[in-house]
Design an enzyme around this catalytic site. Structure first.
Site, short mmCIF file in Angstrom:
data_model
loop_
_atom_site.label_atom_id
_atom_site.label_comp_id
_atom_site.label_asym_id
_atom_site.label_seq_id
_atom_site.Cartn_x
_atom_site.Cartn_y
_atom_site.Cartn_z
N ASP A 30 25.89 30.54 -33.37
CA ASP A 30 24.93 31.49 -33.94
C ASP A 30 23.85 31.90 -32.95
O ASP A 30 22.76 32.31 -33.34
CB ASP A 30 24.28 30.89 -35.18
N LYS A 142 22.00 29.11 -42.39
CA LYS A 142 21.18 28.18 -41.61
C LYS A 142 19.83 28.79 -41.30
O LYS A 142 19.72 29.99 -41.03
CB LYS A 142 21.88 27.81 -40.30
N GLU A 183 17.21 22.84 -41.79
CA GLU A 183 17.10 22.33 -40.41
C GLU A 183 15.64 22.21 -39.97
O GLU A 183 15.06 23.15 -39.45
CB GLU A 183 17.85 23.24 -39.43
N GLU A 185 13.90 20.81 -37.18
CA GLU A 185 14.12 20.18 -35.88
C GLU A 185 12.81 19.72 -35.26
O GLU A 185 11.88 20.50 -35.09
CB GLU A 185 14.81 21.15 -34.91
N LYS A 225 20.38 19.44 -41.59
CA LYS A 225 20.66 19.45 -40.15
C LYS A 225 19.43 18.94 -39.41
O LYS A 225 18.55 19.71 -39.03
CB LYS A 225 21.04 20.86 -39.67
N SER A 295 26.72 19.50 -36.24
CA SER A 295 26.59 20.95 -36.24
C SER A 295 26.09 21.31 -34.84
O SER A 295 24.91 21.61 -34.64
CB SER A 295 25.62 21.44 -37.32
N TYR A 358 16.13 29.84 -29.68
CA TYR A 358 17.37 30.62 -29.70
C TYR A 358 17.39 31.53 -30.91
O TYR A 358 16.57 31.42 -31.79
CB TYR A 358 18.61 29.74 -29.69
#
Length: 358
Positions: A30, A142, A183, A185, A225, A295, A358
Site C-alpha cells: 500500500d 488500514k 494500526e 505504530e 497491527k 502484515s 509512507y
C-alpha cells in the site's frame, strides 16, 4: 453499550477470522506514489505507472506465493490496476482466496501543541470512499497512526487523539462493510530500552481499545497491527526470545480476546529479524487468544525488489525470493521457522528509516 450490530456484522466477522487464519498473513503493498518512488529509486528505476504496475504484478503473480497470504493491502491506484494480460488485481487475488484490502488514511500531520507529534488525516469523506472501495472489491482497510517515544512522548494528547482517530475510522469502515486494521505504530527511533517500549505500548493499546469500545466497534470484525516491542534503534539489540516475551506480555494485558488476529508491522527490522521475532512469539508457551501473524511491507519486499532491479529477465528469480519470504513468515506464524530463508544476505539488511513515513 455493546458493540454495534449492522448489516455487515456477519461478513465482517467472517472476513477478519479468515484473514487471521494460522499459516497465513498479509502483504502490505500500500505504498503511496511517493514512497514507492523511493523504493524504485533505490534500484535506479523511474517512478512511473508502468514500473509501479510491474513491481506489483511481479509480487501478485509469484507462483505459489499467494498460498501463504490471506490478504493484500493496496494503495488506491493499485486497487484498480490490472495485469498486462488484462486481469484485474482484485480478481487475481480472489481467484487465489486472498482478500483485497485498501489503505484509507491520508498520511500524518503535525499535532499542534506537541513536540513534533502527529495525528492522521483522512476522516473527511471516509464513509463515501469506503463504499466505493467495497464496490471495487476491497473487504478490509488500514489506517496508520504514528506515535513516538521521547523524554515526554508520547504525550497524553497524542495518545488520545490518535486513539480517537483510529476508533472513528474503524466504526466508519464497519458501517461500509470493511474490516478495519487498527494500526497504532510506536516508532523505534530513539535510545530507549525495551522496558520503555513495553510500557508505552501497553499504555497506547489500552487507550485504543477504550476508544474502540466507546465507539461501539465490533471487535470480532477487526484486526490489530501493532509494533513489536523492541529496544530503540540506537540501543543494543536483544534476542528474539526477549522480544517475544515483552511483546506477547504487552498484548495479553491490553488486547481483548474478541479480536481474532494480530498482524505485526515490521517497523524497519530486517526481513530475517522480523521473521525470527514472529516465530519466537508463536513458540512462546503462554495463552494467546488471538493468532499472531504478519502484515509486512518492506520485510516481504526488499530482497525481492533488489533481486528484480527493474529488469524483466530477473522477474522469475525475484519471484523465487518473494516466495521464500512468504513461506518463511507462514512458518513463523506456526512457530516452525528454522531460519533457513535468510542465507542470501539481503534478508539480514536493516530496513530502518528514521521517522518513517509512507
Amino acid at each position: 453499550m455493546s458493540a454495534f450490530v449492522g448489516k455487515y456484522s456477519d461478513e465482517l466477522i467472517k472476513t477478519a477470522k479468515y484473514i487471521a487464519s494460522p499459516g497465513k498473513g498479509i502483504l502490505a503493498a500500500d505504498e503511496s506514489t511517493g514512497t514507492i518512488g523511493k523504493r524504485l529509486s533505490s534500484i535506479n528505476v523511474d517512478n512511473n505507472l508502468p514500473n509501479r504496475q510491474a513491481l506489483r504484478q511481479l509480487l501478485l503473480t509469484s507462483p505459489h506465493a499467494l498460498s501463504f497470504l490471506s490478504g493484500v493491502i493496496f494503495f488506491e491506484e493499485t486497487l484498480y490496476q490490472k495485469t498486462t494480460t488484462g486481469v484485474p488485481f482484485v480478481q487475481l487475488l480472489r481467484h487465489n482466496d486472498v482478500v483485497p484490502g485498501i489503505k484509507v488514511d491520508k498520511g500524518t500531520v503535525d499535532l499542534a501543541g506537541t513536540n513534533g507529534e502527529t495525528t492522521t488525516q483522512g476522516l473527511d469523506s471516509l464513509g463515501a470512499r469506503c463504499q466505493q472501495y467495497y464496490e471495487a472489491g476491497a473487504r478490509f482497510a488500514k489506517w496508520r497512526a504514528v506515535l513516538k517515544i521521547g523524554a515526554t512522548e508520547p504525550s497524553e494528547l497524542s495518545i488520545q487523539q490518535n486513539a480517537q482517530g483510529l476508533a472513528r475510522y474503524a466504526r466508519i469502515c464497519q458501517d461500509s462493510g470493511l474490516v478495519p486494521i487498527v494500526e497504532p505504530e510506536i516508532l523505534t527511533d530513539g535510545s530507549h530500552g525495551i522496558e520503555k517500549c513495553a510500557a508505552v505500548t501497553e499504555t497506547v493499546l489500552a487507550a485504543v481499545y477504550k476508544a474502540l469500545n466507546d465507539h461501539h466497534v465490533l471487535l470480532e470484525g477487526t484486526l490489530l497491527k501493532p509494533n513489536m516491542v523492541t529496544p530503540g534503534s540506537e540501543s543494543p539489540k536483544v534476542s528474539p526470545e526477549v522480544i517475544a516475551e515483552y511483546t506477547v506480555t504487552a498484548l495479553r494485558r491490553t488486547v481483548p480476546a474478541a479480536v481474532p488476529g494480530i498482524v505485526f508491522l515490521s517497523g524497519g527490522q530486517s526481513e530475517e529479524e522480523a521473521t525470527l521475532n514472529l516465530n519466537a512469539m508463536n513458540k512462546l508457551e503462554v495463552l494467546k487468544p488471538w493468532t499472531l501473524s504478519f502484515s509486512f511491507g518492506r520485510a516481504l519486499q526488499q530482497s525481492t525488489l533488489k533481486t528484480w532491479a527493474g529488469k524483466e529477465e530477473n522477474v522469475a528469480k525475484a519471484q523465487e525470493v518473494f516466495l521464500a519470504r512468504c513461506k518463511a513468515n507462514s512458518e513463523a506464524t506456526l512457530g516452525k521457522y528454522s531460519g533457513d530463508a535468510g542465507a542470501g544476505g539481503l534478508a539480514t539488511e536493516s530496513l530502518f528509516v528514521k521517522g518513517y513515513k509512507y
